[in-house]
Design a protein around this motif. Structure first.
Motif, PDB file in Angstrom:
ATOM      1  N   ALA A 230      62.403 -23.575 -38.032  1.00 54.55           N
ATOM      2  CA  ALA A 230      63.238 -24.587 -37.412  1.00 54.55           C
ATOM      3  C   ALA A 230      63.680 -24.229 -36.011  1.00 54.55           C
ATOM      4  CB  ALA A 230      64.339 -25.118 -38.236  1.00 54.55           C
ATOM      5  N   GLY A 231      64.358 -23.087 -35.782  1.00 54.99           N
ATOM      6  CA  GLY A 231      64.670 -22.504 -34.456  1.00 54.99           C
ATOM      7  C   GLY A 231      63.529 -22.464 -33.455  1.00 54.99           C
ATOM      8  N   LEU A 232      62.515 -22.027 -33.905  1.00 55.47           N
ATOM      9  CA  LEU A 232      61.175 -21.768 -33.186  1.00 55.47           C
ATOM     10  C   LEU A 232      60.734 -23.166 -32.635  1.00 55.47           C
ATOM     11  CD1 LEU A 232      59.102 -19.802 -31.846  1.00 55.47           C
ATOM     12  CD2 LEU A 232      57.764 -20.273 -33.830  1.00 55.47           C
ATOM     13  N   VAL A 233      60.721 -24.334 -33.432  1.00 56.28           N
ATOM     14  CA  VAL A 233      60.377 -25.484 -33.278  1.00 56.28           C
ATOM     15  C   VAL A 233      61.190 -26.143 -32.065  1.00 56.28           C
ATOM     16  CG1 VAL A 233      60.101 -28.137 -34.149  1.00 56.28           C
ATOM     17  CG2 VAL A 233      59.178 -26.095 -35.389  1.00 56.28           C
ATOM     18  N   LEU A 234      62.543 -25.940 -32.363  1.00 53.80           N
ATOM     19  CA  LEU A 234      63.769 -26.708 -31.426  1.00 53.80           C
ATOM     20  C   LEU A 234      63.497 -26.106 -30.183  1.00 53.80           C
ATOM     21  CD1 LEU A 234      66.745 -26.957 -33.658  1.00 53.80           C
ATOM     22  CD2 LEU A 234      65.785 -28.669 -32.537  1.00 53.80           C
ATOM     23  N   ASN A 235      63.304 -24.496 -30.115  1.00 55.84           N
ATOM     24  CA  ASN A 235      63.232 -24.100 -28.896  1.00 55.84           C
ATOM     25  C   ASN A 235      62.034 -24.511 -28.096  1.00 55.84           C
ATOM     26  OD1 ASN A 235      65.894 -22.345 -28.483  1.00 55.84           O
ATOM     27  ND2 ASN A 235      65.039 -21.244 -30.401  1.00 55.84           N
ATOM     28  N   ALA A 236      60.835 -24.602 -28.879  1.00 56.13           N
ATOM     29  CA  ALA A 236      59.618 -24.807 -28.188  1.00 56.13           C
ATOM     30  C   ALA A 236      59.645 -26.388 -27.520  1.00 56.13           C
ATOM     31  CB  ALA A 236      58.548 -24.825 -29.216  1.00 56.13           C
ATOM     32  N   ILE A 237      60.306 -27.358 -28.358  1.00 54.45           N
ATOM     33  CA  ILE A 237      60.593 -28.360 -27.850  1.00 54.45           C
ATOM     34  C   ILE A 237      61.453 -28.492 -26.494  1.00 54.45           C
ATOM     35  CG2 ILE A 237      61.802 -30.786 -28.406  1.00 54.45           C
ATOM     36  CD1 ILE A 237      60.941 -30.480 -31.313  1.00 54.45           C
ATOM     37  N   VAL A 238      62.647 -27.707 -26.551  1.00 53.72           N
ATOM     38  CA  VAL A 238      63.346 -27.490 -25.382  1.00 53.72           C
ATOM     39  C   VAL A 238      62.588 -27.049 -24.148  1.00 53.72           C
ATOM     40  CG1 VAL A 238      65.318 -26.454 -24.376  1.00 53.72           C
ATOM     41  CG2 VAL A 238      65.438 -27.590 -26.714  1.00 53.72           C
ATOM     42  N   ILE A 239      61.590 -25.962 -24.507  1.00 52.63           N
ATOM     43  CA  ILE A 239      60.956 -25.594 -23.347  1.00 52.63           C
ATOM     44  C   ILE A 239      59.926 -26.544 -22.860  1.00 52.63           C
ATOM     45  CG2 ILE A 239      59.206 -24.002 -22.565  1.00 52.63           C
ATOM     46  CD1 ILE A 239      60.643 -21.903 -24.714  1.00 52.63           C
ATOM     47  N   VAL A 240      59.139 -27.388 -23.610  1.00 51.76           N
ATOM     48  CA  VAL A 240      58.359 -28.386 -23.125  1.00 51.76           C
ATOM     49  C   VAL A 240      59.073 -29.482 -22.577  1.00 51.76           C
ATOM     50  CG1 VAL A 240      56.719 -30.098 -24.026  1.00 51.76           C
ATOM     51  CG2 VAL A 240      56.703 -27.999 -24.900  1.00 51.76           C
ATOM     52  N   VAL A 241      60.100 -29.786 -22.938  1.00 52.98           N
ATOM     53  CA  VAL A 241      60.932 -31.000 -22.317  1.00 52.98           C
ATOM     54  C   VAL A 241      61.488 -30.635 -20.846  1.00 52.98           C
ATOM     55  CG1 VAL A 241      62.805 -32.674 -22.296  1.00 52.98           C
ATOM     56  CG2 VAL A 241      61.319 -32.519 -24.448  1.00 52.98           C
TER      57      VAL A 241
END
Length: 82
Positions: free
Chosen positions: A59-70
């Motif tokens: 879940a942390g990986l997904v959240l951080n990946a979303i933040v990076i992309v946005v």
């Protein structure tokens, strides 16, 4: 490691929402490396924990990946400044 990456991702997500406000887009320059460190922590958590305890790290990986992309999209829209 999973809990740390999850909390890191939540903090990054809050920071991302603030950086979406016009004239605060410069915050993305600091946000992207911050989220990248959170993604690295999550990846370490996924690699070195047992199969049953990987949910928080994922879940942390997904959240951080979303933040990076946005953050990258926001910087590209504003020309890296706004």
């Amino acid at each position: 490691m999973g809990l740390i990456s999850l909390i890191w991702g939540i903090v990054a997500m809050i920071w991302m929402v603030i950086a979406l406000i016009p004239l605060l887009g410069w915050g993305n320059w600091f946000l992207i490396p911050f989220a990248a460190i959170g993604a690295i922590i999550a990846a370490i958590g996924i690699l070195f924990t047992r199969e049953q305890h990987r949910g928080r790290a994922k879940a942390g990986l997904v959240l951080n990946a979303i933040v990076i992309v946005v953050g990258v999209i926001r910087l590209s829209m504003g020309g890296g400044i706004i």
